[in-house]
Scaffold this motif. Structure first.
Motif, PDB file in Angstrom:
ATOM      1  N   ARG A 151      43.653 148.855  27.450  1.00 26.31           N
ATOM      2  CA  ARG A 151      44.020 149.910  28.221  1.00 26.31           C
ATOM      3  C   ARG A 151      45.026 149.468  29.500  1.00 26.31           C
ATOM      4  O   ARG A 151      46.057 149.839  29.445  1.00 26.31           O
ATOM      5  CB  ARG A 151      43.173 150.998  28.642  1.00 26.31           C
ATOM      6  CG  ARG A 151      42.843 151.793  27.382  1.00 26.31           C
ATOM      7  CD  ARG A 151      41.896 153.174  27.814  1.00 26.31           C
ATOM      8  NE  ARG A 151      41.530 154.005  26.694  1.00 26.31           N
ATOM      9  CZ  ARG A 151      40.645 154.871  26.861  1.00 26.31           C
ATOM     10  NH1 ARG A 151      40.164 155.223  27.897  1.00 26.31           N
ATOM     11  NH2 ARG A 151      40.423 155.921  25.628  1.00 26.31           N
ATOM     12  N   THR A 152      44.284 148.636  30.305  1.00 30.49           N
ATOM     13  CA  THR A 152      44.977 147.977  31.463  1.00 30.49           C
ATOM     14  C   THR A 152      46.232 147.440  31.149  1.00 30.49           C
ATOM     15  O   THR A 152      47.436 147.497  31.726  1.00 30.49           O
ATOM     16  CB  THR A 152      43.981 147.108  32.270  1.00 30.49           C
ATOM     17  OG1 THR A 152      42.921 147.878  32.560  1.00 30.49           O
ATOM     18  CG2 THR A 152      44.758 146.342  33.431  1.00 30.49           C
ATOM     19  N   GLU A 165      38.690 148.986  28.248  1.00 33.04           N
ATOM     20  CA  GLU A 165      39.211 148.890  29.750  1.00 33.04           C
ATOM     21  C   GLU A 165      40.277 147.870  29.676  1.00 33.04           C
ATOM     22  O   GLU A 165      41.455 148.130  30.250  1.00 33.04           O
ATOM     23  CB  GLU A 165      38.243 148.791  30.691  1.00 33.04           C
ATOM     24  CG  GLU A 165      37.481 149.908  31.126  1.00 33.04           C
ATOM     25  CD  GLU A 165      36.252 149.654  32.152  1.00 33.04           C
ATOM     26  OE1 GLU A 165      36.304 148.761  32.650  1.00 33.04           O
ATOM     27  OE2 GLU A 165      35.768 150.676  32.429  1.00 33.04           O
ATOM     28  N   GLU A 166      40.183 146.798  29.191  1.00 32.17           N
ATOM     29  CA  GLU A 166      41.101 145.403  29.213  1.00 32.17           C
ATOM     30  C   GLU A 166      42.363 145.733  28.381  1.00 32.17           C
ATOM     31  O   GLU A 166      43.440 145.549  28.808  1.00 32.17           O
ATOM     32  CB  GLU A 166      40.283 144.182  28.545  1.00 32.17           C
ATOM     33  CG  GLU A 166      41.399 143.107  28.592  1.00 32.17           C
ATOM     34  CD  GLU A 166      40.893 141.674  28.367  1.00 32.17           C
ATOM     35  OE1 GLU A 166      41.416 140.654  28.066  1.00 32.17           O
ATOM     36  OE2 GLU A 166      39.587 141.714  28.109  1.00 32.17           O
ATOM     37  N   ASP A 209      36.856 156.535  21.911  1.00 37.32           N
ATOM     38  CA  ASP A 209      36.983 155.847  23.074  1.00 37.32           C
ATOM     39  C   ASP A 209      38.019 154.917  22.989  1.00 37.32           C
ATOM     40  O   ASP A 209      38.520 154.233  24.159  1.00 37.32           O
ATOM     41  CB  ASP A 209      35.544 155.079  23.320  1.00 37.32           C
ATOM     42  CG  ASP A 209      34.372 156.062  23.722  1.00 37.32           C
ATOM     43  OD1 ASP A 209      34.649 157.073  24.682  1.00 37.32           O
ATOM     44  OD2 ASP A 209      33.393 155.982  23.175  1.00 37.32           O
ATOM     45  N   LYS A 213      33.048 149.578  26.091  1.00 42.42           N
ATOM     46  CA  LYS A 213      33.735 149.956  27.372  1.00 42.42           C
ATOM     47  C   LYS A 213      34.596 148.944  27.699  1.00 42.42           C
ATOM     48  O   LYS A 213      35.792 149.107  28.583  1.00 42.42           O
ATOM     49  CB  LYS A 213      32.695 150.358  28.297  1.00 42.42           C
ATOM     50  CG  LYS A 213      33.272 151.118  29.330  1.00 42.42           C
ATOM     51  CD  LYS A 213      31.993 151.665  30.322  1.00 42.42           C
ATOM     52  CE  LYS A 213      32.585 152.241  31.532  1.00 42.42           C
ATOM     53  NZ  LYS A 213      31.618 152.915  32.495  1.00 42.42           N
ATOM     54  N   ASN A 214      34.162 147.558  28.027  1.00 44.57           N
ATOM     55  CA  ASN A 214      34.927 146.558  28.652  1.00 44.57           C
ATOM     56  C   ASN A 214      36.038 146.162  28.061  1.00 44.57           C
ATOM     57  O   ASN A 214      37.213 145.823  28.569  1.00 44.57           O
ATOM     58  CB  ASN A 214      33.939 145.485  28.953  1.00 44.57           C
ATOM     59  CG  ASN A 214      32.603 145.657  29.880  1.00 44.57           C
ATOM     60  OD1 ASN A 214      32.876 146.491  30.814  1.00 44.57           O
ATOM     61  ND2 ASN A 214      31.427 145.057  29.861  1.00 44.57           N
TER      62      ASN A 214
END
Length: 461
Positions: free
Chosen positions: A211-212, A208-209, A93, A204-205
């Motif tokens: 990857r963004t 996401e940060e 992940d 997960k959060n």
């Protein structure tokens, strides 16, 4: 029935008390907050410095501090010991298809691209100009790897300013991913992920940060390349973007390199400063070596070749407190390690730098001492002797074999520059006298950091 099971432990020749069905789950759970030292104790008691860990809810694990076994796994029979699905699943992940989480052709492709970035010419031209702009340990390491891989200045080094949200996201993702691997029951984190609660939700959060942010940098780089139809530099991102890889592979490789470079060197330097504070005679000799440098400004050649005691001190620090205290592979097929330990297909085989640095068989009766002289051919001379060529399978801090760390030279140059620059000008004194706590995550660090008092060095003394 359970009581009867628990009363009948099987005592293996090399390993913890093991019960039917449960395996060594009870001992593992009791020692879950001190796994490094527990494994080290078991390995010390083993005649081969290898133990087999069988516990309910986890793959059969072989933990070794035997240098011949390490060479066999990392080099001799390399193809039988890939990272393996159980490992890549834990970190998937966060690190996805990045170089540290893949095997086979995808790994070879990424490594070939990365080799150019860590060439001597690149280190000479880019690293030195970048180093002179930076100077704070953990934020420095984060900024350095961002500049090398992305060509962006991401982190404010002013300690009065808050840590960047990207850096915090990396911290969170790293911590939770590491806890997955150390969970007593392997399925626990999977259930939490499926439900989407607590640590798995935070992971997960955070991912996401990260990857963004990285995807935004990739889009900007690709746009510049497309507009000018030329490569915009020798950094890793330029090469990956120009190579035409899938955006997920490019993103994950960048994340992997940031992850590898951001904490390792800062952790090694932090432990070194603490150890020097406990050994003022060695610190004095180190300052003498730094001050004996002919050039006022440290350059590439002097950092790479002349600071012998400093390199020995860093190696000795990493022997005792390795930035990556353990690493695992998974056997593709049945095998036999050089010390006679049988390996079954699917077994996790863990080589253990933290324990290896504490093995009397490898380092002698004084293994517990911080003694940089052990890295010299003639231990009595710091300033005239030459450094030993220590077997990388005895000291696998940078891994070894085909997957040896590409950033090894960059790491030493960075650490030599920072430590020499600081010790030349300042005295570093810890605020508290208690021994710091070694915290193993994906990369290990000193719990709470090292709080110090800094004062200008008086060269007249």
């Amino acid at each position: 029935m359970l009581c009867k099971i628990c009363k009948a432990p099987k005592l293996p020749a090399d390993g913890p008390p093991t019960y039917p069905i449960l395996g060594c789950l009870i001992s593992f759970y009791k020692n879950r907050h001190r796994l490094l030292d527990w494994y080290t104790e078991l390995l010390t008691e083993s005649a081969t410095n290898t133990v087999v860990i069988n516990r309910f809810g986890a793959p059969r694990t072989i933990v070794t501090a035997n240098s011949k076994n390490v060479e066999y796994v990392l080099k001799t029979n390399f193809n039988n010991f890939p990272k393996g699905k159980p490992f890549t699943e834990i970190l998937g992940d966060f690190l996805g298809y990045g170089i540290f989480n893949v095997d086979g052709e995808l790994w070879r492709m990424q490594r070939k691209l990365a080799c150019h970035v860590f060439s001597t010419s690149f280190l000479r031209e880019f690293m030195m100009s970048t180093l002179k702009d930076e100077e704070l340990l953990k934020r420095l390491a984060f900024n350095m790897i961002c500049k090398v891989s992305l060509r962006v200045d991401r982190c404010c080094l002013d300690p009065s300013q808050p840590v960047s949200s990207l850096n915090e996201a990396f911290n969170t993702a790293s911590k939770i991913s590491a806890k997955r691997a150390a969970a007593p029951l392997f399925l626990v984190w999977k259930v939490k992920k499926w439900i989407g609660v607590r640590s798995e939700k935070w992971l997960k959060n955070a991912v996401e940060e990260v990857r963004t942010y990285v995807e935004g940098i990739i889009r900007g780089k690709k746009r510049k390349i497309d507009e000018s139809r030329e490569n915009h530099g020798e950094d890793l991102l330029s090469r990956l973007t120009s190579a035409g890889n899938d955006k997920e592979v490019t993103r994950d490789m960048i994340i992997s390199f940031i992850m590898a470079g951001r904490d390792t060197t800062s952790a090694a330097m932090t432990w070194l400063f603490w150890l020097l504070s406990c050994h003022p005679v060695i610190e004095k000799e180190l300052v003498k070596e730094i001050n004996n440098m002919e050039k006022i400004l440290l350059d590439y050649e002097s950092l790479n070749k002349e600071l012998k005691l400093l390199k020995a001190s860093l190696c000795e620090s990493m022997r005792l407190y390795p930035p990556v205290p353990w690493d695992s592979k998974h056997a593709m097929a049945d095998d036999l390690l050089p010390d006679g330990t049988p390996v079954q297909a699917g077994d996790r085989v863990t080589y253990f730098p933290y324990g290896m640095g504490r093995m009397e068989a490898l380092w002698g009766e004084d293994w517990y001492e911080f003694r940089p002289s052990r890295w010299f051919v003639k231990p009595a001379s710091y300033h005239e002797g030459s450094l030993k060529k220590v077997c990388p399978y005895k000291f696998p801090v940078f891994q070894a074999g085909p997957r040896v760390c590409l950033g090894k030279e960059m790491a030493f140059i960075q650490m030599n520059y920072v430590v020499a620059s600081i010790l030349r000008q300042f005295e570093i004194k810890p605020v508290v006298s208690e021994k710091p706590v070694f915290m193993p995550l994906l990369t290990a660090h000193m719990a709470g950091g090292l709080k110090v008092v800094i004062q200008k060095r008086d060269h007249s003394r």
